[in-house]
Design an enzyme around this catalytic site. Structure first.
Site, PDB file in Angstrom:
ATOM      1  N   ASP A   1      -9.496   0.033   2.201  1.00 37.50           N
ATOM      2  CA  ASP A   1      -9.577   0.489   0.810  1.00 37.50           C
ATOM      3  C   ASP A   1     -10.900   0.070   0.174  1.00 37.50           C
ATOM      4  OD1 ASP A   1      -7.105   1.537   1.151  1.00 37.50           O
ATOM      5  OD2 ASP A   1      -6.028   0.017   0.009  1.00 37.50           O
TER       6      ASP A   1
ATOM      7  N   THR B   1      -3.493   5.491  -3.830  1.00 36.37           N
ATOM      8  CA  THR B   1      -2.434   6.163  -3.086  1.00 36.37           C
ATOM      9  C   THR B   1      -1.088   6.061  -3.789  1.00 36.37           C
ATOM     10  OG1 THR B   1      -2.127   4.146  -1.769  1.00 36.37           O
ATOM     11  CG2 THR B   1      -3.568   5.845  -0.874  1.00 36.37           C
ATOM     12  N   THR B   2      -0.869   4.997  -4.544  1.00 36.29           N
ATOM     13  CA  THR B   2       0.369   4.866  -5.317  1.00 36.29           C
ATOM     14  C   THR B   2       0.275   5.660  -6.610  1.00 36.29           C
ATOM     15  OG1 THR B   2       0.734   2.652  -4.400  1.00 36.29           O
ATOM     16  CG2 THR B   2       1.942   3.222  -6.397  1.00 36.29           C
TER      17      THR B   2
ATOM     18  N   ASP C   1       0.845  -1.188   0.000  1.00 38.58           N
ATOM     19  CA  ASP C   1       0.000   0.000   0.000  1.00 38.58           C
ATOM     20  C   ASP C   1       0.884   1.243   0.000  1.00 38.58           C
ATOM     21  OD1 ASP C   1      -1.511   2.170   1.927  1.00 38.58           O
ATOM     22  OD2 ASP C   1      -2.912   1.105   0.626  1.00 38.58           O
TER      23      ASP C   1
END
Length: 545
Positions: free
Chosen positions: A395, A96-97, A63
């Site tokens: 998530d 998020t990446t 994550d």
């Protein structure tokens, strides 16, 4: 210095200053260093990162936000990108990446223009023009869903979990997330919906068992036991009283001294304490409550009186747990025992039970009428596994919330990014002024997502990317073609059920563009107080909020 005058120093000699074009170049290099850390965590064939904290603990995850928050950086641009990932996780939960990779790619695409001394203001104008066009184009290519169709919703949630560590349990996690969000969904009077995950969904991790044993409880679960061993551990149709006051003799807020001249005085003090506690318990007993949950402490004497009256007591519940109990039981939180009435009791929960799981006692409040709050129990073989499953569940919960609030999806697998890139290329050709450079930079940067997906999946990187761009340039019929993260093939992502939510995509692009616009407009970085000044200001900085 003018004539024979002495030079004028504005900054302290110890201060460091980075000025001009080099400031922006260094900021771009710092952003690229951050993105290189999480580049391999994108896609279903992503790699895991293992991080050690100063206390010797470990974190194993792919994550992006969980990785970056463990990293200590000093450069302001690097901190901005880490904050970007944290904001994405708070707002949407997914991407998020991608948001860090996209921001880094935009800065890299802009670097050549900055080296050529093009003013950042012109680039920022192009950024915001491209952003406005992207948002309107996303509306035109998005597909609306029926949130009442559970099968469709589950397929979207499974698609969001394909890049996670828990992909093999995606069916179970998707089911848990969808059911939990439906339980706390509130229809507001103005046709809007509210889903407050942080306040009304509690996740409990219990080591042991299988992940398949995880479940959603339509009520509350907390790690508590009754205060007296002879109190009832199972009550059907309990009458629940919630207290925010202690059931014990009031102690002095500071040091309290009592002078006793003889043994009778001591007996009188004990009698007074017993009298006051008995008075408190009488208010509870008269109300008809048979289950009391308080945020404060309970004395042994109060527990004894209540046990004799067949009243069960749970003490030291958290404030957040009390707020959830208000939702699921219909009770009111009482601050003084004298204010207790039958109307303040909660009767919407129909089963109270204390169970022993492994070596701990857990309180279950279930079978609630329209609970609007719930608990998720996660089981697993180790703490590391449970921590990662919890992150993946969070998530999935955020994706489910986004779908209920904005039920629109777009093609995943980099298909939407390539479609937007081709659209911006066509838009840039219509302009001949300085805004073209910013539009071209974002058009080029959007290609980073499918490029890294191809790299991580082992597919033909540049051949595959060229094929993908050609397909999207041929017409809108190919707008759904993207990268299959498992094989690296170019596929129709809708047919393979590879999707992204519109909410996530908008948040990624808006956050990345706004962050990059801020970073490239910084032309001066000042740092470095002297050690003496640091000591003088340490007290002030410690108190600052």
């Amino acid at each position: 210095m003018y004539g024979n005058q002495q030079p004028l120093f504005v900054l302290a000699p110890e201060a460091e200053r980075l000025h001009g074009n080099q400031t922006q170049i260094d900021s771009i290099d710092a952003a690229n260093a951050v993105s290189s850390i999480i580049k391999t965590t994108l896609g279903p064939n992503s790699m895991l990162k293992l991080m050690l904290d100063p206390m010797g603990g470990t974190v194993i995850t792919n994550d992006g936000n969980a990785i970056l928050r463990e990293i200590d950086v000093t450069h302001p641009a690097a901190k901005a990108l880490i904050e970007l990932s944290r904001t994405q996780d708070d707002e949407v939960g997914d991407g998020t990446t991608s948001v860090v990779l996209l921001a880094s790619s935009i800065l890299s695409s802009t670097k050549k223009y900055l080296v050529e001394k093009i003013h950042p203001t012109y680039l920022v104008q192009g950024y915001y023009l491209a952003l406005s066009e992207i948002l309107s184009y996303l509306d035109s290519i998005a597909t609306k869903l029926d949130t009442n169709d559970s099968n469709v919703m589950l397929s979207i949630l499974k698609a969001s979990l394909q890049t996670k560590f828990s992909e093999q349990w995606s069916n179970k996690i998707s089911t848990l997330a969808l059911r939990a969000c439906k339980l706390i969904l509130v229809e507001l009077s103005n046709t809007k919906k509210e889903i407050d995950i942080k306040r009304y969904i509690r996740i409990e991790k219990i080591v042991g068992g299988l992940l398949e044993d995880s479940q959603v409880i339509d009520g509350l679960v907390m790690e508590k036991d009754v205060t007296h061993s002879r109190m009832a551990r199972k009550i059907v149709d309990p009458k629940i009283l919630l207290l925010d006051c202690p059931l014990e003799y009031k102690k002095g807020e500071s040091m309290t001294n009592i002078e006793i001249s003889n043994a009778d005085d001591f007996e009188k003090i004990l009698e007074q304490e017993e009298k006051e506690i008995k008075k408190m318990t009488q208010f509870i007993i008269k109300s008809g409550a048979n289950l009391v949950i308080t945020e404060k402490g309970v004395s042994d004497l109060a527990a004894h009186y209540l046990m004799k009256a067949n009243v069960t007591v749970i003490r030291r519940a958290k404030k957040t747990e009390q707020n959830r109990l208000v939702k699921i039981t219909g009770a009111k939180i009482i601050n003084r025992c004298e204010e207790i009435t039958q109307a303040s009791l909660g009767i919407k929960c129909h089963l109270f039970e204390v169970k022993k799981i492994d070596d701990s006692y857990w309180t279950f409040l279930t079978k609630c009428e329209d609970p609007q709050a719930c608990s998720v129990i996660l089981r697993g073989g180790s703490k590391d596994t449970l921590n990662e499953v919890e992150r993946n569940l969070h998530d999935a919960l955020c994706v489910a919330r986004c779908l209920f609030l904005d039920p629109r999806i777009v093609a995943g697998g980099g298909a939407t990014e390539i479609e937007l890139s081709c659209h911006l290329d066509r838009l840039a050709s219509k302009y001949s002024d300085s805004t073209t450079w910013g539009i071209q930079a974002i058009a080029k940067a959007l290609q980073i997502i499918p490029l890294i997906l191809l790299q991580n999946s082992g597919g033909p990187v540049y051949t595959g990317l060229s094929k993908l761009i050609t397909l999207h340039q041929e017409g809108s019929n190919n707008k759904n073609f993207g990268v299959c993260g498992f094989t690296g093939d170019i596929v129709n992502t809708y047919e393979k059920q590879i999707y992204d939510t519109v909410t996530s995509k908008i948040q990624i692009i808006k956050s990345a563009v706004e962050c990059c616009a801020m970073i490239i407009r910084v032309d001066d970085i000042l740092s470095g107080l002297s050690a003496q000044n640091k000591d003088k200001n340490s007290g002030i900085s410690d108190l600052a909020v």
